[in-house]
Scaffold this active site. Structure first.
Site, PDB file in Angstrom:
ATOM      1  N   GLY A  33      -0.995   5.284   2.405  1.00 57.28           N
ATOM      2  CA  GLY A  33      -0.150   4.348   1.669  1.00 57.28           C
ATOM      3  C   GLY A  33      -0.935   3.808   0.589  1.00 57.28           C
ATOM      4  O   GLY A  33      -0.418   3.572  -0.554  1.00 57.28           O
ATOM      5  N   ASP A  76      -1.362  -1.312   0.534  1.00 55.26           N
ATOM      6  CA  ASP A  76      -0.152  -1.612   0.040  1.00 55.26           C
ATOM      7  C   ASP A  76       0.547  -2.705   0.921  1.00 55.26           C
ATOM      8  O   ASP A  76       1.348  -3.416  -0.048  1.00 55.26           O
ATOM      9  CB  ASP A  76       0.517  -0.256   0.438  1.00 55.26           C
ATOM     10  CG  ASP A  76       0.347   0.311   1.936  1.00 55.26           C
ATOM     11  OD1 ASP A  76      -0.192  -0.684   2.800  1.00 55.26           O
ATOM     12  OD2 ASP A  76       0.964   1.258   2.272  1.00 55.26           O
ATOM     13  N   ASP A 100       1.649  -7.015   7.267  1.00 52.66           N
ATOM     14  CA  ASP A 100       2.798  -7.224   8.019  1.00 52.66           C
ATOM     15  C   ASP A 100       2.155  -8.200   9.131  1.00 52.66           C
ATOM     16  O   ASP A 100       2.003  -9.354   8.756  1.00 52.66           O
ATOM     17  CB  ASP A 100       3.523  -6.098   8.734  1.00 52.66           C
ATOM     18  CG  ASP A 100       4.785  -6.072   9.348  1.00 52.66           C
ATOM     19  OD1 ASP A 100       5.203  -7.014   9.320  1.00 52.66           O
ATOM     20  OD2 ASP A 100       4.853  -5.152  10.110  1.00 52.66           O
ATOM     21  N   LYS A 155       4.212  -9.350   3.904  1.00 52.66           N
ATOM     22  CA  LYS A 155       5.321 -10.087   4.527  1.00 52.66           C
ATOM     23  C   LYS A 155       4.606 -11.223   5.373  1.00 52.66           C
ATOM     24  O   LYS A 155       4.418 -11.080   6.706  1.00 52.66           O
ATOM     25  CB  LYS A 155       5.824  -8.753   5.574  1.00 52.66           C
ATOM     26  CG  LYS A 155       6.818  -7.873   5.144  1.00 52.66           C
ATOM     27  CD  LYS A 155       7.339  -7.265   6.216  1.00 52.66           C
ATOM     28  CE  LYS A 155       7.794  -6.009   5.642  1.00 52.66           C
ATOM     29  NZ  LYS A 155       8.251  -4.951   6.739  1.00 52.66           N
ATOM     30  N   ASP A 169       6.247   4.323   3.499  1.00 53.50           N
ATOM     31  CA  ASP A 169       6.891   5.506   3.775  1.00 53.50           C
ATOM     32  C   ASP A 169       8.068   5.071   4.754  1.00 53.50           C
ATOM     33  O   ASP A 169       7.835   4.102   5.373  1.00 53.50           O
ATOM     34  CB  ASP A 169       6.404   6.843   4.212  1.00 53.50           C
ATOM     35  CG  ASP A 169       5.562   6.514   5.718  1.00 53.50           C
ATOM     36  OD1 ASP A 169       4.981   5.433   5.955  1.00 53.50           O
ATOM     37  OD2 ASP A 169       5.804   7.264   6.604  1.00 53.50           O
TER      38      ASP A 169
HETATM   39  P1  IMP Z   1       0.271  -4.718  10.473  1.00 53.39           P
HETATM   40  O1  IMP Z   1      -0.711  -4.217  11.370  1.00 53.39           O
HETATM   41  O2  IMP Z   1       1.482  -5.350  11.331  1.00 53.39           O
HETATM   42  O3  IMP Z   1       0.046  -5.596   9.284  1.00 53.39           O
HETATM   43  O4  IMP Z   1       0.760  -3.058   9.842  1.00 53.39           O
HETATM   44  C1  IMP Z   1       0.508  -2.886   8.537  1.00 53.39           C
HETATM   45  C2  IMP Z   1       1.147  -1.492   8.563  1.00 53.39           C
HETATM   46  O5  IMP Z   1       2.596  -1.360   8.809  1.00 53.39           O
HETATM   47  C3  IMP Z   1       1.179  -1.229   6.983  1.00 53.39           C
HETATM   48  O6  IMP Z   1       0.006  -0.548   6.717  1.00 53.39           O
HETATM   49  C4  IMP Z   1       2.180   0.116   6.808  1.00 53.39           C
HETATM   50  O7  IMP Z   1       1.630   1.162   7.242  1.00 53.39           O
HETATM   51  C5  IMP Z   1       3.278  -0.410   8.051  1.00 53.39           C
HETATM   52  N1  IMP Z   1       4.502  -1.346   7.558  1.00 53.39           N
HETATM   53  C6  IMP Z   1       4.379  -2.517   7.765  1.00 53.39           C
HETATM   54  N2  IMP Z   1       5.838  -2.887   7.035  1.00 53.39           N
HETATM   55  C7  IMP Z   1       6.157  -1.813   6.548  1.00 53.39           C
HETATM   56  C8  IMP Z   1       7.388  -1.792   5.769  1.00 53.39           C
HETATM   57  O8  IMP Z   1       8.227  -2.387   5.367  1.00 53.39           O
HETATM   58  N3  IMP Z   1       7.495  -0.481   5.019  1.00 53.39           N
HETATM   59  C9  IMP Z   1       6.642   0.628   5.295  1.00 53.39           C
HETATM   60  N4  IMP Z   1       5.462   0.458   6.358  1.00 53.39           N
HETATM   61  C10 IMP Z   1       5.298  -0.905   6.722  1.00 53.39           C
END
Ligand code: IMP
Length: 183
Positions: A49, A103, A106, A134, A162
């Site tokens: 991404g 990108d 979260d 987020k 995606d």
């Molecule tokens: P984290 O480890 O929870 O911060 O996850 C991050 C990853 O989750 C990102 O690199 C994305 O691949 C995926 N992700 C989190 N939110 C979204 C979203 O709203 N749309 C698409 N992919 C997301």
């Protein structure tokens, strides 16, 4: 600019327009160029991404720099945030000024693992530049130096993000309809 396909019933809301994304890319690139003059600058991104943002961002930074790529896969099951490197960087980063280009962040668990992994290689500096954040969902505290947009806790696609592998090629980000995501 034309998009590959028009928003449809798949999307419930446009979250950030292509114009706003491109304006922000320019601002972030200019800020990075000021902060990193005369440094061994490496932009590192996580496949797949982050590639879209990286490609725009590196062209907005008026400095000589290098790019490199990492791919990780999440462990299924009981270890949230524990990821495995499935494609490593090609080059060593010891002594370099590294910016991890993301990108979206979260919970931050994935990026936290990646930062710990990269920190062990002893770069001179290690920073984060994310286009979307987020922040309300954050579980671990992360040092984010450059941020494009803070966005609500909704599943979005486009600009590298995606759903089941699709929609990365949209120039904007849109919220997916709940009927599609089931979230
Ligand atoms: P984290 O480890 O929870 O911060 O996850 C991050 C990853 O989750 C990102 O690199 C994305 O691949 C995926 N992700 C989190 N939110 C979204 C979203 O709203 N749309 C698409 N992919 C997301």
């Amino acid at each position: 600019m034309a998009t590959p396909f028009a928003p449809s019933e798949l999307f419930s809301r446009l979250v950030v327009t292509e114009d706003d994304i491109q304006r922000r890319v320019g601002e972030l690139g200019a800020a990075i160029a000021v902060d990193h003059r005369a440094s061994d600058l490496r932009l590192v991104t996580v496949l797949r991404g982050g590639v879209f943002f990286l490609a725009d961002l590196c062209r907005a930074i008026d400095l000589p720099l290098q790019v490199d790529f990492l791919a990780v896969s999440s462990y299924a099951g009981d270890a949230p945030g524990r990821v495995r490197v499935v494609k490593d960087l090609d080059d060593a980063i010891a002594g370099a000024n590294v910016i991890v280009v993301e990108d979206i962040i979260d919970t931050g668990l994935t990026l936290n693992y990646i930062l710990n992994n990269l920190r062990a290689r002893q770069p001179a500096t290690l920073e984060v530049c994310t286009m979307f954040d987020k922040d309300i969902r954050r579980i671990v505290d992360l040092p984010i130096t450059y941020r494009g947009f803070s966005i609500p806790d909704r599943y979005v696609v486009g600009y590298g993000l995606d759903h089941a592998g699709r929609f990365r090629n949209l120039g904007y980000i849109a919220e997916m309809s709940r009927e599609v995501t089931g979230l």
